[in-house]
Scaffold this motif. Structure first.
Motif, PDB file in Angstrom:
ATOM      1  N   GLU A 111      -0.939  -0.542  11.063  1.00 42.91           N
ATOM      2  CA  GLU A 111      -2.108   0.092  11.665  1.00 42.91           C
ATOM      3  C   GLU A 111      -1.968   1.618  11.674  1.00 42.91           C
ATOM      4  N   LEU A 112      -0.803   2.120  12.053  1.00 46.76           N
ATOM      5  CA  LEU A 112      -0.582   3.565  12.083  1.00 46.76           C
ATOM      6  C   LEU A 112      -0.657   4.188  10.692  1.00 46.76           C
ATOM      7  N   ARG A 113      -0.191   3.465   9.694  1.00 44.51           N
ATOM      8  CA  ARG A 113      -0.155   3.995   8.329  1.00 44.51           C
ATOM      9  C   ARG A 113      -1.421   3.669   7.551  1.00 44.51           C
ATOM     10  N   GLY A 114      -2.291   2.850   8.101  1.00 47.36           N
ATOM     11  CA  GLY A 114      -3.506   2.458   7.387  1.00 47.36           C
ATOM     12  C   GLY A 114      -3.170   1.631   6.159  1.00 47.36           C
ATOM     13  N   ALA A 115      -2.165   0.782   6.299  1.00 49.48           N
ATOM     14  CA  ALA A 115      -1.700  -0.047   5.191  1.00 49.48           C
ATOM     15  C   ALA A 115      -1.768  -1.506   5.602  1.00 49.48           C
ATOM     16  N   ALA A 116      -1.666  -2.361   4.607  1.00 48.95           N
ATOM     17  CA  ALA A 116      -1.644  -3.797   4.885  1.00 48.95           C
ATOM     18  C   ALA A 116      -0.272  -4.189   5.417  1.00 48.95           C
TER      19      ALA A 116
END
Length: 175
Positions: free
Chosen positions: A111-116
């Motif tokens: 969530e913090l990295r905007g990744a899966a």
């Protein structure tokens, strides 16, 4: 500070009691009650002086411990960064590794990295492989163990190196 307020209150009470004892000594200098009050007044004065001194010593110790903790925090950050460099972590892996060391789970990191979450799991797997560990616990333990082995030696070297312009790091163990 509550302790400082108590010492001040104790000092005010001592002044009042000393005034009473002095008045009693002036009115009846040889009365047992006057002599006892004089003795207690001296004890109170010594107690206030001792409490003030202990408060000062405690505050100095607290400040010293806070400085050491700040130094250790900085030293640990330097150790982590240097080891991430030694392992050849990519910028993304460095971020994920730092979040993992802070205790975030895969979902929070994603969530913090905007990744899966799958991407984060793959990055963690690569990080663990490069570090030569099998999982998050060993990954975190690697740094804790390293910090316990070197103590604040890194911080001391940095402090001395800052004065000479030389910054050498202790050798880190390979796992």
């Amino acid at each position: 500070m509550v302790i400082a307020a108590i010492v001040i209150l104790q000092a005010v009470a001592t002044v009042f009691f000393v005034g009473d004892a002095v008045t009693d000594l002036l009115n009846a200098p040889s009365a047992p009650h006057s002599l006892l009050e004089a003795f207690v007044a001296v004890a109170l004065i010594l107690g206030v002086i001792f409490a003030g001194w202990q408060l000062r010593v405690t505050l100095e110790r607290l400040r010293s411990q806070e400085r050491a903790l700040d130094t250790a925090r900085g030293a640990l950050a330097d150790v982590i960064s240097a080891q991430f460099d030694a392992w050849g972590l990519t910028p993304a892996e460095r971020d994920v590794g730092a979040f993992a060391l802070k205790g975030l789970d895969v979902g929070e990191i994603a969530e913090l990295r905007g990744a899966a979450p799958g991407t984060v799991r793959a990055q963690l797997t690569r990080i663990y492989s490069k570090a030569g560990v099998t999982g998050r616990a060993q990954f975190a333990a690697w740094f804790v163990e390293d910090l316990l082995e070197t103590g604040l030696a890194v911080a001391e070297i940095d402090r001395c190196g800052a004065a000479t312009g030389q910054h050498e790091r202790p050798q880190h163990r390979e796992t």
